[in-house]
Design a protein around this motif. Structure first.
Motif, PDB file in Angstrom:
ATOM      1  N   GLY A 234       0.802  -1.214   0.000  1.00 39.26           N
ATOM      2  CA  GLY A 234       0.000   0.000   0.000  1.00 39.26           C
ATOM      3  C   GLY A 234       0.836   1.266   0.000  1.00 39.26           C
ATOM      4  O   GLY A 234       2.047   1.253   0.279  1.00 39.26           O
ATOM      5  N   GLY A 235       0.196   2.376  -0.291  1.00 42.57           N
ATOM      6  CA  GLY A 235       0.868   3.666  -0.319  1.00 42.57           C
ATOM      7  C   GLY A 235       1.477   4.038   1.015  1.00 42.57           C
ATOM      8  O   GLY A 235       0.934   3.741   2.079  1.00 42.57           O
ATOM      9  N   ASN A 236       2.667   4.632   0.958  1.00 43.13           N
ATOM     10  CA  ASN A 236       3.404   5.132   2.123  1.00 43.13           C
ATOM     11  C   ASN A 236       3.941   4.027   3.036  1.00 43.13           C
ATOM     12  O   ASN A 236       4.451   4.324   4.124  1.00 43.13           O
ATOM     13  N   ASN A 252      -0.745   2.325   8.236  1.00 45.76           N
ATOM     14  CA  ASN A 252      -1.876   2.806   9.028  1.00 45.76           C
ATOM     15  C   ASN A 252      -1.538   4.167   9.630  1.00 45.76           C
ATOM     16  O   ASN A 252      -0.773   4.258  10.591  1.00 45.76           O
ATOM     17  N   PRO A 253      -2.074   5.233   9.079  1.00 48.51           N
ATOM     18  CA  PRO A 253      -1.761   6.564   9.615  1.00 48.51           C
ATOM     19  C   PRO A 253      -2.442   6.798  10.953  1.00 48.51           C
ATOM     20  O   PRO A 253      -3.522   6.273  11.224  1.00 48.51           O
TER      21      PRO A 253
END
Length: 264
Positions: A234-236, A252-253
């Motif tokens: 996933g992104g980031n 997970n931000p």
């Protein structure tokens, strides 16, 4: 200091006898003509082959200052490899056209997609890198880097049907290995976990197996890191260790809601 003294001091500090920036310009001209000769229907390959060889011979004269390296002899082998390189690039273009719903035609991919252009110049440079042609492969990929924002080291190993979408900010290191049908998005880094000169002969960059998708701004580091087949990153996401096939890895931000009360 008078003008003569300044000139003498500058000459004393021009210490690289083989540093000819003309090599950079000539490499870019060779790269442009080669790209057009392979793809542009109005640029005839049969008429351009002698000119390409002439430009290549000039590059050999400028880049191969080691008398023990017969760089001009590389041309015939390189010429033999061009049809296979073109076949791979057509597969790359088709993969982009098939995967990106925004593409309206295959011609649009060849003409307008920076990811395709970066892959094309990488593949053309990689063949020269394998033959240990000095400097020119790196100058070719840096030319593409300057135009597209995609930094692919010519030493990387990339399989068939490779797709880079949006392109800007992608970094693929020298010892990265990418298998077939891999898709990556803008800002992805396939980099080294440590940067040290004594690691130059070791595998420093990750391996990406078949059918992996890596979304925007993900960072994957380390020569022992393997992303298993059919995985989605996933992104980031930030990875420094391997993941098994068929994995899903997401960042997970943490979200903090600020209120007037906790601002005080």
């Amino acid at each position: 200091m008078d003008t003569r003294t300044i000139i003498d001091k500058i000459k004393q500090n021009k210490k690289q006898p083989n540093l000819r920036f003309r090599l950079k310009r000539e490499t870019e001209a060779f790269t442009d003509l080669l790209f057009l000769s392979l793809f542009d229907i109005e640029t005839p390959i049969d008429k351009n082959l002698p000119l390409l060889q002439e430009k290549f011979d000039l590059l050999a004269d400028l880049a191969c200052w080691d008398p023990e390296k017969a760089c001009s002899s590389i041309w015939e082998d390189y010429l033999q490899a061009l049809p296979e390189i073109l076949e791979k690039l057509n597969l790359d273009a088709q993969a982009i056209a098939d995967c990106d719903p925004a593409s309206l035609s295959i011609e649009e991919v060849y003409l307008a997609y920076p990811g395709f252009y970066a892959i094309a110049i990488y593949r053309l440079a990689h063949e020269l890198y394998k033959k240990k042609f000095p400097l020119v492969p790196r100058l070719m990929t840096e030319y593409a880097h300057r135009q597209t924002g995609v930094d692919i080291n010519p030493g990387a190993h990339i399989g068939k049907s490779f797709f880079i979408d949006h392109a800007t900010g992608v970094v693929i290191g020298e010892t990265a290995v990418i298998h077939d049908h891999v898709k990556i998005y803008q800002g992805v880094t396939l980099g080294a976990l440590y940067v040290a000169k004594n690691l130059s002969d070791t595998k420093r960059h990750p391996t990406i197996e078949n059918n992996v998708t890596i979304y925007a701004n993900a960072t994957i580091l380390g020569g022992e890191t393997v992303i298993g087949a059919n995985s989605i990153i996933g992104g980031n996401a930030w990875l420094t260790s391997s993941v098994p096939p068929n994995s899903k890895v997401y960042h997970n931000p943490e979200i903090e809601i600020r209120t007037h009360q906790n601002d005080k």
